[in-house]
Design a protein around this motif. Structure first.
Motif, short mmCIF file in Angstrom:
data_model
loop_
_atom_site.label_atom_id
_atom_site.label_comp_id
_atom_site.label_asym_id
_atom_site.label_seq_id
_atom_site.Cartn_x
_atom_site.Cartn_y
_atom_site.Cartn_z
N ASN A 238 0.83 -1.20 0.00
CA ASN A 238 0.00 0.00 0.00
C ASN A 238 0.87 1.25 0.00
N ILE A 239 0.79 1.99 -1.10
CA ILE A 239 1.38 3.33 -1.18
C ILE A 239 0.32 4.20 -1.84
N SER A 240 -0.25 5.12 -1.09
CA SER A 240 -1.29 5.98 -1.62
C SER A 240 -0.80 6.72 -2.86
N HIS A 241 -1.67 6.90 -3.83
CA HIS A 241 -1.28 7.51 -5.11
C HIS A 241 -0.64 8.88 -4.93
N ASN A 242 -1.10 9.63 -3.95
CA ASN A 242 -0.55 10.98 -3.76
C ASN A 242 0.80 10.97 -3.02
N LEU A 243 1.24 9.83 -2.54
CA LEU A 243 2.54 9.71 -1.87
C LEU A 243 3.55 8.93 -2.71
N LEU A 244 3.11 8.38 -3.82
CA LEU A 244 3.95 7.47 -4.60
C LEU A 244 5.26 8.11 -5.05
N SER A 245 5.22 9.32 -5.55
CA SER A 245 6.45 9.98 -6.02
C SER A 245 7.50 10.06 -4.92
N ASP A 246 7.04 10.28 -3.69
CA ASP A 246 7.97 10.40 -2.56
C ASP A 246 8.42 9.05 -2.01
N LYS A 247 7.74 7.97 -2.40
CA LYS A 247 8.05 6.66 -1.83
C LYS A 247 8.58 5.67 -2.87
#
Length: 136
Positions: free
Chosen positions: A66-75
């Motif tokens: 689980n990596i929320s779409h709005n956090l993906l770039s940072d993760k």
């Protein structure tokens, strides 16, 4: 003149459709995903659930990350670690209905992940088909 305008309009429509289809992420059916999960020698596979943590906790596919779409770039480093840096590994992306997954798929493609797929029907169809979910 009228025929020329209609012909040009048709040609422009066909070009627009081709561009849209070229950018569309290939899909993996639910049955294909279940088969991949149960295969004894399945290749590297990440099931990427880009819903919120709360949605994920209510029920998710076994083994999903689980990596929320709005956090993906940072993760992306977290994803890279799971894939041992292999950007050609299979990543099957889903959300509830497809909108957030499409955004996440674009982020992945822009960051050189080359084997990105979309789960057909997302979690909504998975639930409608009474397929197994893990709840936390």
């Amino acid at each position: 003149m009228n025929i020329l305008v209609k012909t040009l309009t048709l040609l422009l429509s066909l070009v627009a459709i081709n561009i849209a289809l070229a950018n569309e992420t290939p899909q993996v059916s639910q049955q294909q995903l279940l088969s991949m999960q149960s295969a004894p020698k399945s290749p590297a596979l990440i099931i990427l659930d880009v819903r919120t943590q709360e949605e994920f906790d209510e029920g998710h596919i076994q083994g999903a990350l689980n990596i929320s779409h709005n956090l993906l770039s940072d993760k992306l480093t977290e994803l890279d670690a799971k894939l041992n840096g292999d950007k050609s590994a299979l990543i099957v992306v889903h959300c509830r209905s497809g909108r957030r997954a499409a955004k996440a798929e674009e982020v992945l493609k822009q960051n050189n992940y080359t084997n990105v797929r979309h789960l057909a029907g997302d979690i909504k169809l998975w639930q409608e088909n009474n397929l197994p979910l893990v709840k936390q």
